[in-house]
Design a protein around this motif. Structure first.
Motif, PDB file in Angstrom:
ATOM      1  N   VAL A  22     -47.700   2.805 -77.777  1.00  0.00           N
ATOM      2  CA  VAL A  22     -47.065   4.492 -76.748  1.00  0.00           C
ATOM      3  C   VAL A  22     -48.884   4.464 -75.977  1.00  0.00           C
ATOM      4  O   VAL A  22     -49.175   4.888 -76.871  1.00  0.00           O
ATOM      5  CB  VAL A  22     -46.372   5.854 -77.628  1.00  0.00           C
ATOM      6  CG1 VAL A  22     -46.976   6.549 -76.691  1.00  0.00           C
ATOM      7  CG2 VAL A  22     -44.934   4.994 -77.965  1.00  0.00           C
ATOM      8  N   LEU A  23     -49.174   4.626 -74.876  1.00  0.00           N
ATOM      9  CA  LEU A  23     -50.375   4.713 -74.626  1.00  0.00           C
ATOM     10  C   LEU A  23     -50.299   6.877 -74.282  1.00  0.00           C
ATOM     11  O   LEU A  23     -51.882   7.162 -74.354  1.00  0.00           O
ATOM     12  CB  LEU A  23     -50.329   4.378 -72.685  1.00  0.00           C
ATOM     13  CG  LEU A  23     -50.062   2.787 -73.207  1.00  0.00           C
ATOM     14  CD1 LEU A  23     -49.951   2.730 -71.365  1.00  0.00           C
ATOM     15  CD2 LEU A  23     -51.575   2.706 -73.780  1.00  0.00           C
ATOM     16  N   GLY A  24     -49.871   7.220 -74.249  1.00  0.00           N
ATOM     17  CA  GLY A  24     -48.953   8.772 -73.723  1.00  0.00           C
ATOM     18  C   GLY A  24     -48.043   8.858 -72.816  1.00  0.00           C
ATOM     19  O   GLY A  24     -46.661   8.167 -72.640  1.00  0.00           O
ATOM     20  N   SER A  25     -48.121  10.585 -72.432  1.00  0.00           N
ATOM     21  CA  SER A  25     -47.099  10.731 -71.403  1.00  0.00           C
ATOM     22  C   SER A  25     -47.162  12.198 -70.211  1.00  0.00           C
ATOM     23  O   SER A  25     -48.510  12.223 -71.114  1.00  0.00           O
ATOM     24  CB  SER A  25     -45.841  11.462 -72.624  1.00  0.00           C
ATOM     25  OG  SER A  25     -46.682  12.052 -73.042  1.00  0.00           O
ATOM     26  N   VAL A  26     -45.766  11.672 -69.438  1.00  0.00           N
ATOM     27  CA  VAL A  26     -46.377  12.661 -68.012  1.00  0.00           C
ATOM     28  C   VAL A  26     -45.067  13.504 -68.194  1.00  0.00           C
ATOM     29  O   VAL A  26     -44.567  12.804 -68.427  1.00  0.00           O
ATOM     30  CB  VAL A  26     -47.191  12.104 -66.878  1.00  0.00           C
ATOM     31  CG1 VAL A  26     -48.052  11.708 -67.080  1.00  0.00           C
ATOM     32  CG2 VAL A  26     -45.997  11.277 -66.325  1.00  0.00           C
ATOM     33  N   PRO A  27     -44.932  14.521 -67.410  1.00  0.00           N
ATOM     34  CA  PRO A  27     -44.077  15.078 -67.547  1.00  0.00           C
ATOM     35  C   PRO A  27     -42.834  14.380 -66.634  1.00  0.00           C
ATOM     36  O   PRO A  27     -43.557  13.350 -65.689  1.00  0.00           O
ATOM     37  CB  PRO A  27     -44.022  16.862 -66.714  1.00  0.00           C
ATOM     38  CG  PRO A  27     -45.304  16.906 -66.618  1.00  0.00           C
ATOM     39  CD  PRO A  27     -45.958  15.134 -66.934  1.00  0.00           C
ATOM     40  N   ASP A  28     -41.941  14.309 -66.481  1.00  0.00           N
ATOM     41  CA  ASP A  28     -40.906  12.944 -66.016  1.00  0.00           C
ATOM     42  C   ASP A  28     -40.084  14.511 -64.720  1.00  0.00           C
ATOM     43  O   ASP A  28     -39.805  15.185 -65.271  1.00  0.00           O
ATOM     44  CB  ASP A  28     -39.204  12.981 -66.479  1.00  0.00           C
ATOM     45  CG  ASP A  28     -38.408  11.916 -66.203  1.00  0.00           C
ATOM     46  OD1 ASP A  28     -39.096  11.553 -64.744  1.00  0.00           O
ATOM     47  OD2 ASP A  28     -37.623  11.586 -66.296  1.00  0.00           O
ATOM     48  N   GLY A  29     -40.491  14.544 -63.638  1.00  0.00           N
ATOM     49  CA  GLY A  29     -40.126  15.002 -62.113  1.00  0.00           C
ATOM     50  C   GLY A  29     -38.570  15.242 -62.480  1.00  0.00           C
ATOM     51  O   GLY A  29     -37.857  14.646 -62.883  1.00  0.00           O
ATOM     52  N   ALA A  30     -38.674  16.952 -62.264  1.00  0.00           N
ATOM     53  CA  ALA A  30     -36.801  16.797 -61.403  1.00  0.00           C
ATOM     54  C   ALA A  30     -36.800  17.371 -60.065  1.00  0.00           C
ATOM     55  O   ALA A  30     -37.938  17.613 -59.811  1.00  0.00           O
ATOM     56  CB  ALA A  30     -36.667  18.822 -62.587  1.00  0.00           C
ATOM     57  N   PRO A  31     -35.696  17.662 -59.809  1.00  0.00           N
ATOM     58  CA  PRO A  31     -35.659  18.231 -58.246  1.00  0.00           C
ATOM     59  C   PRO A  31     -35.359  19.455 -57.990  1.00  0.00           C
ATOM     60  O   PRO A  31     -37.072  19.563 -57.377  1.00  0.00           O
ATOM     61  CB  PRO A  31     -33.832  18.100 -58.015  1.00  0.00           C
ATOM     62  CG  PRO A  31     -32.990  17.312 -59.411  1.00  0.00           C
ATOM     63  CD  PRO A  31     -34.215  17.089 -60.489  1.00  0.00           C
ATOM     64  N   GLY A  32     -36.066  20.270 -59.217  1.00  0.00           N
ATOM     65  CA  GLY A  32     -36.953  21.348 -58.642  1.00  0.00           C
ATOM     66  C   GLY A  32     -38.958  20.981 -58.380  1.00  0.00           C
ATOM     67  O   GLY A  32     -39.156  21.417 -57.719  1.00  0.00           O
ATOM     68  N   ASP A  33     -39.335  19.729 -58.753  1.00  0.00           N
ATOM     69  CA  ASP A  33     -40.681  19.709 -58.691  1.00  0.00           C
ATOM     70  C   ASP A  33     -40.345  19.160 -57.715  1.00  0.00           C
ATOM     71  O   ASP A  33     -41.653  19.271 -56.617  1.00  0.00           O
ATOM     72  CB  ASP A  33     -41.222  18.507 -59.748  1.00  0.00           C
ATOM     73  CG  ASP A  33     -41.264  19.355 -61.649  1.00  0.00           C
ATOM     74  OD1 ASP A  33     -41.321  20.285 -61.250  1.00  0.00           O
ATOM     75  OD2 ASP A  33     -40.134  19.141 -62.305  1.00  0.00           O
ATOM     76  N   ILE A  34     -39.676  18.202 -57.289  1.00  0.00           N
ATOM     77  CA  ILE A  34     -39.218  17.898 -56.086  1.00  0.00           C
ATOM     78  C   ILE A  34     -39.546  18.547 -54.438  1.00  0.00           C
ATOM     79  O   ILE A  34     -40.226  18.644 -53.589  1.00  0.00           O
ATOM     80  CB  ILE A  34     -38.426  17.007 -55.624  1.00  0.00           C
ATOM     81  CG1 ILE A  34     -39.181  15.419 -56.154  1.00  0.00           C
ATOM     82  CG2 ILE A  34     -38.294  16.236 -54.163  1.00  0.00           C
ATOM     83  CD1 ILE A  34     -39.966  14.870 -55.891  1.00  0.00           C
ATOM     84  N   ASP A  35     -37.988  19.740 -54.599  1.00  0.00           N
ATOM     85  CA  ASP A  35     -39.023  20.703 -53.955  1.00  0.00           C
ATOM     86  C   ASP A  35     -39.806  21.553 -53.344  1.00  0.00           C
ATOM     87  O   ASP A  35     -40.078  21.628 -52.728  1.00  0.00           O
ATOM     88  CB  ASP A  35     -37.610  21.566 -54.358  1.00  0.00           C
ATOM     89  CG  ASP A  35     -36.241  21.123 -54.064  1.00  0.00           C
ATOM     90  OD1 ASP A  35     -35.330  20.349 -53.930  1.00  0.00           O
ATOM     91  OD2 ASP A  35     -35.187  21.803 -55.006  1.00  0.00           O
ATOM     92  N   ALA A  36     -40.015  21.798 -54.340  1.00  0.00           N
ATOM     93  CA  ALA A  36     -41.752  22.505 -54.534  1.00  0.00           C
ATOM     94  C   ALA A  36     -42.848  21.595 -54.181  1.00  0.00           C
ATOM     95  O   ALA A  36     -43.201  22.182 -52.824  1.00  0.00           O
ATOM     96  CB  ALA A  36     -42.040  22.927 -56.473  1.00  0.00           C
ATOM     97  N   ALA A  37     -42.663  20.365 -53.960  1.00  0.00           N
ATOM     98  CA  ALA A  37     -43.858  19.518 -53.404  1.00  0.00           C
ATOM     99  C   ALA A  37     -43.022  19.001 -52.131  1.00  0.00           C
ATOM    100  O   ALA A  37     -44.289  19.347 -51.548  1.00  0.00           O
ATOM    101  CB  ALA A  37     -43.860  18.049 -54.261  1.00  0.00           C
ATOM    102  N   VAL A  38     -42.533  18.996 -51.464  1.00  0.00           N
ATOM    103  CA  VAL A  38     -41.495  19.673 -50.290  1.00  0.00           C
ATOM    104  C   VAL A  38     -42.126  20.375 -49.267  1.00  0.00           C
ATOM    105  O   VAL A  38     -42.490  20.303 -48.639  1.00  0.00           O
ATOM    106  CB  VAL A  38     -40.114  19.038 -49.799  1.00  0.00           C
ATOM    107  CG1 VAL A  38     -39.795  18.951 -48.750  1.00  0.00           C
ATOM    108  CG2 VAL A  38     -40.261  17.309 -50.644  1.00  0.00           C
ATOM    109  N   ALA A  39     -41.864  21.760 -50.356  1.00  0.00           N
ATOM    110  CA  ALA A  39     -42.138  22.546 -49.652  1.00  0.00           C
ATOM    111  C   ALA A  39     -43.583  22.661 -49.339  1.00  0.00           C
ATOM    112  O   ALA A  39     -44.258  24.227 -48.227  1.00  0.00           O
ATOM    113  CB  ALA A  39     -41.391  24.026 -50.852  1.00  0.00           C
TER     114      ALA A  39
END
Ligand code: NAD
Length: 481
Positions: free
Chosen positions: A33-50
């Motif tokens: 294992v090298l590491g980890s990051v959050p796995d995007g959820a629809p709400g994260d895409i909503d915020a990014a698109v906004a």
């Protein structure tokens, strides 16, 4: 020490995710294992698109800036990426197994080349034209940015293929939501740092890593104006269906199964053309969409061509992707190695003859390695000649005369790359014109930023690179005067 990120780059800040899931990245060299990051959820895409929408709609924002002001910001981004080149090389190579020597050129230098090229194009281009009309008046024909772009990238060239999209999109005045592949996420945080340092306004570039469901959510998001996708043909078909239904412009760069046609007059001295042959057929561990993995050999020189490619594959240094001497690193994942090995088994089952490779290299048992493999006596109808393997596996197919070479090259669902090897430049170009694919190289294969890149048939729709890609992020608007 493992790497851990806890935020997404959205609206110019490190935003806490809506998602509670994580993406864990494993080293293809060691399986650790090298590491980890959050796995995007629809709400994260909503915020990014906004955020991207707000940045695009800002009446004094990016889309309204003078092209020269955008160009300056893009050049600052290129400089910020230059400063981070070693980090990018390390991040990409450690995640996807790309040899560092390849990553240095393609992942840590090509994006900057693209940014500077499109900055220049943006400066030179006249976005407005006054066109005299036929009915007494005139028209202001303005080329306006298409809007908010959803950019979905695969793991094989995560930085370069993101730049194929964001460089022309930024020059056009668009804003973006980039969704990296779950296999290659750490490098996207390096990109976010560079975007920040370059002073690209908040919301112009947003990055949310995640899997295919997240990609599908982005594609269908009501506030996206254009989709730019690179990945498999199967995913591309799904995306095309959604974009078709939504009447949403889309660029699709998909799979390939290109032909490297060796003509009867080709000079095949490996000491002279080995590097070019390698670049056109086996680069990035065979994990590049345009590679000429079907080698077409004239019957009269068949044995010689098989020997040349056998010699080439057998001579390659297989090893840890972070080692400078490595030419062939591991497959990106265990699943990808299984896929490649299943094709090697199919090739054997179909009666093709392995002349080198076919197994796992000794001494690298912990990672996802496959030996560079050459199959001789392959019929073009076999699975290994028709389907994209995405690994270091070549098939040598015999032909009789140039017309048959063209027929076999075109007997494929795909049409992305290809190459012609000949001592006669004009003959090579004439043959290249007859190959049904978006790109062909003569005595090598090197996509250039200035030339449109993309495929026909199952290899995709639309083009990236060149001025053509800038046009793909612009829409003409007529203001009658
Ligand atoms: P993939 O299609 O599985 O995934 C590519 C990206 O799309 C990933 O970010 C993934 O999460 C996302 N995705 C997958 N399904 C999706 C969907 N239905 N909707 C939205 N997003 C979706 O491909 P991969 O295995 O990661 O990449 C390898 C493939 O990419 C190969 O087929 C290769 O030929 C192709 N490729 C093409 C080019 C080109 O320029 N033509 C360049 C590189 C790779």
């Amino acid at each position: 020490m493992t790497i851990a990120h806890d935020t997404f780059y959205v609206g110019g800040t490190r935003r806490n995710p809506v998602s509670t899931g994580r993406i864990t990245v494993t080293s293809p060299n060691s399986g650790q294992v090298l590491g980890s990051v959050p796995d995007g959820a629809p709400g994260d895409i909503d915020a990014a698109v906004a955020a991207a929408r707000a940045a695009f709609d800002d009446p004094t924002g990016w889309s309204q800036w003078a092209p020269s002001k955008r160009a300056e910001a893009m050049e600052r981004l290129a400089d910020a990426l230059d400063e981070r080149a070693p980090q990018l090389v390390q991040a990409v190579s450690s995640q996807n197994g790309m040899p560092v020597a390849v990553a240095a050129q393609l992942e840590a230098a090509f994006p900057q080349l693209l940014l500077r090229y499109y900055a220049g194009l943006g400066r030179e281009m006249s976005f407005d034209e006054n066109r005299p009309g036929l009915l007494g008046g005139s028209t202001l024909v303005s080329r306006v940015p298409v809007g908010v772009v959803g950019a979905i990238v695969p793991w094989n060239f995560p930085q370069a293929l993101a730049a194929f999209k964001y460089a022309p999109a930024l020059a056009a005045g668009c804003t973006l939501v980039i969704k990296p592949s779950p296999e290659t996420v750490f490098d996207s945080y390096v990109l976010a740092d560079a975007v920040d340092e370059a002073g690209i306004p908040p919301g112009v570039i947003n990055i949310v890593p995640g899997g295919r469901e997240l990609g599908a959510y982005l594609v269908a998001h009501p506030d996206i104006d254009k989709v730019a996708f690179t990945g498999s043909t199967a995913a591309g078909r799904n995306i095309a269906e959604v974009c078709g239904r939504m009447l949403r412009p889309v660029t699709l760069e998909l799979g390939g199964k290109s032909a490297a046609i060796i003509l009867d007059d080709a000079a095949l001295d490996l000491s002279r053309i080995g590097e070019q042959l390698f670049g056109a057929t086996l680069l990035n561990n065979g994990q590049a969409c345009y590679l000429g993995t079907r080698v077409l050999a004239p019957k009269a020189r068949y044995a010689e061509v098989v020997d040349v490619f056998t010699g080439l594959a057998a001579s390659l240094t297989v090893g840890d992707s972070l080692d400078q001497a490595t030419q062939i690193g591991p497959m990106v994942s265990e699943k990808q190695r299984e896929r490649v090995e299943s094709y090697i088994a199919k090739g054997r089952g179909d009666g093709a003859r392995i002349t080198t490779g076919g197994g796992r290299p000794r001494g690298f048992e912990a990672g996802w390695f496959v030996e560079p493999t050459v199959f001789a006596d392959v019929d073009n109808s076999c699975a290994i000649a028709q389907e994209e393997i995405f690994g270091p596996v070549l098939s040598v197919i015999a032909y009789d005369g140039d017309d048959e070479a063209v027929r076999i090259a075109n007997d494929s669902d795909y049409g992305l790359g290809g190459s012609v090897w000949t001592a006669d430049h004009d003959r090579g170009v004439a043959l290249a014109r007859r190959i049904r694919s978006g790109t062909v190289g003569i005595n090598g294969y090197l996509p250039d930023p200035t030339a449109p890149f993309g495929g026909v048939k199952a290899s995709g729709l639309g083009r990236e690179l060149g001025p053509e890609a800038l046009s793909a992020y612009l829409a003409p608007k007529s203001i009658y005067l």
